[in-house]
Design an enzyme around this catalytic site. Structure first.
Site, PDB file in Angstrom:
ATOM      1  N   ARG A 124       0.358  20.507   9.681  1.00  0.00           N
ATOM      2  CA  ARG A 124      -0.777  19.575   9.832  1.00  0.00           C
ATOM      3  C   ARG A 124      -1.441  19.231   8.503  1.00  0.00           C
ATOM      4  O   ARG A 124      -2.613  18.881   8.447  1.00  0.00           O
ATOM      5  CB  ARG A 124      -1.829  20.098  10.807  1.00  0.00           C
ATOM      6  CG  ARG A 124      -1.286  20.291  12.198  1.00  0.00           C
ATOM      7  CD  ARG A 124      -2.402  20.241  13.239  1.00  0.00           C
ATOM      8  NE  ARG A 124      -1.836  20.279  14.559  1.00  0.00           N
ATOM      9  CZ  ARG A 124      -1.607  21.396  15.226  1.00  0.00           C
ATOM     10  NH1 ARG A 124      -1.930  22.562  14.697  1.00  0.00           N
ATOM     11  NH2 ARG A 124      -1.079  21.358  16.426  1.00  0.00           N
ATOM     12  N   LYS A 146      -1.114   6.304   0.053  1.00  0.00           N
ATOM     13  CA  LYS A 146      -0.237   5.755   1.110  1.00  0.00           C
ATOM     14  C   LYS A 146       1.070   6.529   1.071  1.00  0.00           C
ATOM     15  O   LYS A 146       1.715   6.625   0.014  1.00  0.00           O
ATOM     16  CB  LYS A 146       0.039   4.276   0.872  1.00  0.00           C
ATOM     17  CG  LYS A 146      -1.101   3.373   1.291  1.00  0.00           C
ATOM     18  CD  LYS A 146      -0.675   1.920   1.263  1.00  0.00           C
ATOM     19  CE  LYS A 146      -1.830   1.014   1.679  1.00  0.00           C
ATOM     20  NZ  LYS A 146      -1.483  -0.414   1.524  1.00  0.00           N
ATOM     21  N   GLU A 188       4.160  -5.073 -11.059  1.00  0.00           N
ATOM     22  CA  GLU A 188       2.955  -4.495 -10.441  1.00  0.00           C
ATOM     23  C   GLU A 188       1.830  -4.356 -11.471  1.00  0.00           C
ATOM     24  O   GLU A 188       0.649  -4.430 -11.123  1.00  0.00           O
ATOM     25  CB  GLU A 188       3.256  -3.118  -9.822  1.00  0.00           C
ATOM     26  CG  GLU A 188       4.323  -3.136  -8.737  1.00  0.00           C
ATOM     27  CD  GLU A 188       3.791  -3.538  -7.354  1.00  0.00           C
ATOM     28  OE1 GLU A 188       2.598  -3.839  -7.208  1.00  0.00           O
ATOM     29  OE2 GLU A 188       4.611  -3.565  -6.407  1.00  0.00           O
ATOM     30  N   LYS A 230      -6.590   0.242  -9.764  1.00  0.00           N
ATOM     31  CA  LYS A 230      -6.239   0.707  -8.418  1.00  0.00           C
ATOM     32  C   LYS A 230      -7.244   1.749  -7.926  1.00  0.00           C
ATOM     33  O   LYS A 230      -7.671   1.724  -6.762  1.00  0.00           O
ATOM     34  CB  LYS A 230      -4.817   1.276  -8.397  1.00  0.00           C
ATOM     35  CG  LYS A 230      -4.474   1.811  -7.015  1.00  0.00           C
ATOM     36  CD  LYS A 230      -3.095   1.553  -6.578  1.00  0.00           C
ATOM     37  CE  LYS A 230      -2.945   1.896  -5.098  1.00  0.00           C
ATOM     38  NZ  LYS A 230      -1.589   1.960  -4.658  1.00  0.00           N
ATOM     39  N   GLU A 240      -7.817   0.455   3.525  1.00  0.00           N
ATOM     40  CA  GLU A 240      -7.462  -0.972   3.569  1.00  0.00           C
ATOM     41  C   GLU A 240      -8.103  -1.726   4.731  1.00  0.00           C
ATOM     42  O   GLU A 240      -7.434  -2.332   5.551  1.00  0.00           O
ATOM     43  CB  GLU A 240      -5.932  -1.136   3.591  1.00  0.00           C
ATOM     44  CG  GLU A 240      -5.503  -2.518   3.135  1.00  0.00           C
ATOM     45  CD  GLU A 240      -4.001  -2.626   2.916  1.00  0.00           C
ATOM     46  OE1 GLU A 240      -3.409  -1.775   2.239  1.00  0.00           O
ATOM     47  OE2 GLU A 240      -3.433  -3.577   3.450  1.00  0.00           O
ATOM     48  N   ARG A 244      -8.736  -3.574  -0.444  1.00  0.00           N
ATOM     49  CA  ARG A 244      -7.451  -2.982  -0.834  1.00  0.00           C
ATOM     50  C   ARG A 244      -6.284  -3.933  -0.548  1.00  0.00           C
ATOM     51  O   ARG A 244      -5.252  -3.862  -1.184  1.00  0.00           O
ATOM     52  CB  ARG A 244      -7.247  -1.629  -0.132  1.00  0.00           C
ATOM     53  CG  ARG A 244      -5.983  -0.927  -0.607  1.00  0.00           C
ATOM     54  CD  ARG A 244      -5.934   0.541  -0.230  1.00  0.00           C
ATOM     55  NE  ARG A 244      -4.706   1.144  -0.718  1.00  0.00           N
ATOM     56  CZ  ARG A 244      -4.445   2.437  -0.756  1.00  0.00           C
ATOM     57  NH1 ARG A 244      -5.351   3.292  -0.344  1.00  0.00           N
ATOM     58  NH2 ARG A 244      -3.297   2.897  -1.204  1.00  0.00           N
ATOM     59  N   ASN A 248      -1.862  -6.383  -2.235  1.00  0.00           N
ATOM     60  CA  ASN A 248      -0.644  -6.974  -1.667  1.00  0.00           C
ATOM     61  C   ASN A 248      -0.375  -8.370  -2.198  1.00  0.00           C
ATOM     62  O   ASN A 248       0.417  -9.112  -1.602  1.00  0.00           O
ATOM     63  CB  ASN A 248      -0.734  -6.992  -0.139  1.00  0.00           C
ATOM     64  CG  ASN A 248      -0.840  -5.596   0.412  1.00  0.00           C
ATOM     65  OD1 ASN A 248      -0.122  -4.718  -0.033  1.00  0.00           O
ATOM     66  ND2 ASN A 248      -1.763  -5.385   1.325  1.00  0.00           N
ATOM     67  N   HIS A 251       3.026  -9.826  -1.853  1.00  0.00           N
ATOM     68  CA  HIS A 251       3.828  -8.964  -0.973  1.00  0.00           C
ATOM     69  C   HIS A 251       4.274  -9.646   0.319  1.00  0.00           C
ATOM     70  O   HIS A 251       5.292  -9.267   0.878  1.00  0.00           O
ATOM     71  CB  HIS A 251       3.073  -7.677  -0.637  1.00  0.00           C
ATOM     72  CG  HIS A 251       3.071  -6.683  -1.772  1.00  0.00           C
ATOM     73  ND1 HIS A 251       2.539  -6.965  -3.015  1.00  0.00           N
ATOM     74  CD2 HIS A 251       3.536  -5.415  -1.861  1.00  0.00           C
ATOM     75  CE1 HIS A 251       2.670  -5.916  -3.801  1.00  0.00           C
ATOM     76  NE2 HIS A 251       3.273  -4.956  -3.133  1.00  0.00           N
ATOM     77  N   HIS A 255       7.999  -9.186   0.709  1.00  0.00           N
ATOM     78  CA  HIS A 255       8.635  -8.377   1.766  1.00  0.00           C
ATOM     79  C   HIS A 255       9.657  -9.200   2.542  1.00  0.00           C
ATOM     80  O   HIS A 255      10.704  -8.691   2.933  1.00  0.00           O
ATOM     81  CB  HIS A 255       7.580  -7.801   2.717  1.00  0.00           C
ATOM     82  CG  HIS A 255       6.860  -6.613   2.154  1.00  0.00           C
ATOM     83  ND1 HIS A 255       5.645  -6.189   2.631  1.00  0.00           N
ATOM     84  CD2 HIS A 255       7.185  -5.760   1.165  1.00  0.00           C
ATOM     85  CE1 HIS A 255       5.241  -5.122   1.952  1.00  0.00           C
ATOM     86  NE2 HIS A 255       6.162  -4.845   1.056  1.00  0.00           N
ATOM     87  N   HIS A 269      12.154  -3.937  -5.049  1.00  0.00           N
ATOM     88  CA  HIS A 269      10.824  -4.214  -4.486  1.00  0.00           C
ATOM     89  C   HIS A 269       9.935  -4.948  -5.511  1.00  0.00           C
ATOM     90  O   HIS A 269       9.324  -5.975  -5.202  1.00  0.00           O
ATOM     91  CB  HIS A 269      10.167  -2.911  -4.030  1.00  0.00           C
ATOM     92  CG  HIS A 269       8.726  -3.081  -3.665  1.00  0.00           C
ATOM     93  ND1 HIS A 269       8.327  -3.760  -2.537  1.00  0.00           N
ATOM     94  CD2 HIS A 269       7.585  -2.711  -4.298  1.00  0.00           C
ATOM     95  CE1 HIS A 269       7.004  -3.780  -2.474  1.00  0.00           C
ATOM     96  NE2 HIS A 269       6.533  -3.157  -3.541  1.00  0.00           N
TER      97      HIS A 269
HETATM   98  N1  GLY Z   1       0.622  -0.470  -2.800  1.00  0.00           N
HETATM   99  C1  GLY Z   1      -0.508  -1.022  -2.214  1.00  0.00           C
HETATM  100  C2  GLY Z   1      -1.541  -0.025  -1.867  1.00  0.00           C
HETATM  101  O1  GLY Z   1      -1.456   1.108  -2.270  1.00  0.00           O
HETATM  102  O2  GLY Z   1      -2.468  -0.334  -1.164  1.00  0.00           O
END
Ligand code: GLY
Length: 372
Positions: A124, A146, A188, A230, A240, A244, A248, A251, A255, A269
């Site tokens: 957990r 993430k 990025e 960031k 997000e 946040r 993207n 993206h 994507h 990517h």
């Molecule tokens: N890679 C985008 C984020 O971490 O929100």
């Protein structure tokens, strides 16, 4: 050694620091020891990174009194899967990783996401440290918590927010990346300037070629500014709900292009993101939101750096506009079937829109396909 930089990620009791410098893998024990309750860990890495950095990392940990063993998975996106996650979690249990232990994720974005998710669900939740080895992982995926794996139905559809306890960024490892991998990560870096910091973009317009060609001090500064951008966004919007989503930029298009090319070596990517960013600026101009010359300024910098910028930069066949638009509707950020776009008003000024007219998206894609 070039001066150590530290960027805090302020998240209350989940706060941590990102340490950025050179020679840090060799000193991993010294840097990581304060986070360990008992001096043992399991490193999750991939076959490529293990060949390049595992023995140096284990020696560095051992010099700081930390014993380690390693779980090594195949390199590549395919490892963000249920079978590999199962193998990693079982290996961590077999290695008797306990609740108060820390796992180390050493690798690119795939490893950070996979090992972070394994740590999130093991007993957990156990802690983990990120030691990112690709530029993309250093400036984006290792920071912000993430974690996750892919489903056959889409990328990153299974996962959890699980913040690392520390991030150790050794700039020296960037020397081992191919030019293509480096540039995919640079997509990025430039994203942070384009989405919210025009001064950073302007700095990159001058410093970009020298940092691409190996200048360590400039690389540290670019990574520091990216991580600081960031960290600021993540600390204001960890899960997000709003800001946040700006991360993207590029993206939604990117994507879809990754899916259209089968997540293969045809398009990394970061390359999908740089092409998607170019298309996002085309969209901003088409919507009359940003000046007509802005996409050209972005394109000029991408060309100077050798970044992929448009659909003509993707080798092989691509599906038609309908199929690309259908792929966008599969994006995980779709709400009620409507994809979100990060739309530029100017370099360094972007916003999230859920009501971009579908005809504008189609026009941008049609124009880009016609340019192939
Ligand atoms: N890679 C985008 C984020 O971490 O929100």
């Amino acid at each position: 050694m070039t001066g150590l930089q530290t960027v805090p990620v302020a998240l209350g009791e989940r706060s941590y620091d990102v340490a950025i410098g050179t020679g840090l893998i060799a000193q991993a024990g010294k840097h990581c020891a304060p986070f360990f309750k008992r001096p043992r860990t399991v490193i999750v890495t991939d076959e490529t990174v293990a060949g390049l950095h595992l023995s140096a990392l284990q020696a560095g940990l051992s010099a700081g009194g930390i014993e380690s063993e390693a779980v090594i998975v195949p390199a590549g996106e395919g490892s963000k899967s249920w079978p590999v996650l199962e193998r990693v979690t079982e290996a961590l249990l077999a290695a008797q990783v306990e609740r108060d232990d820390l796992v180390i994720a050493c690798g690119g974005g795939v490893i950070g996401d996979l090992a972070g998710f394994a740590a999130a669900i093991l007993r957990r939740g156990v802690g983990f440290i990120q030691i990112p080895t690709s530029l993309l992982a250093q400036v984006d995926s290792s920071v912000g918590g993430k974690t996750g794996i892919n489903s056959p139905l889409g990328k990153n559809l299974i996962g959890a927010f699980h913040q690392p306890r520390h991030v150790l960024i050794d700039i020296d490892v960037l020397d081992t990346l191919s030019g293509r991998e480096f540039l995919a990560g640079y997509g990025e870096v430039v994203k942070y300037g384009l989405l919210g910091d025009a001064d950073f973009f302007e700095w990159l317009e001058t410093a970009g070629p020298r940092l691409r060609d190996g200048d360590k001090a400039l690389r540290i500064e670019a990574v520091r500014r990216s991580v600081a951008a960031k960290a600021g966004i993540v600390s204001r919007d960890e899960t997000e709900r709003g800001e946040r989503a700006l991360l993207n930029l590029g993206h939604t298009f990117g994507h879809a292009l990754e899916a259209a090319t089968g997540y293969s070596d045809r398009l990394l990517h970061g390359e999908g993101v740089s092409i998607g960013t170019g298309l996002a600026f085309d969209l901003g101009a088409r919507l009359g939101l940003c000046a007509q010359e802005t996409p050209s300024r972005v394109a000029e910098h991408f060309a100077l750096m050798g970044l992929k910028r448009t659909l003509a930069d993707i080798p092989g066949d691509l599906p038609d506009a309908d199929a690309l638009i259908a792929l966008m509707a599969q994006d995980k950020k779709v709400v009620g079937g409507v994809p979100a776009f990060i739309v530029p008003r100017a370099i360094g000024d972007t916003f999230v829109s859920r009501d971009v007219p579908p005809e504008a998206v189609r026009d941008v894609i049609d124009a880009a396909l016609a340019g192939r």
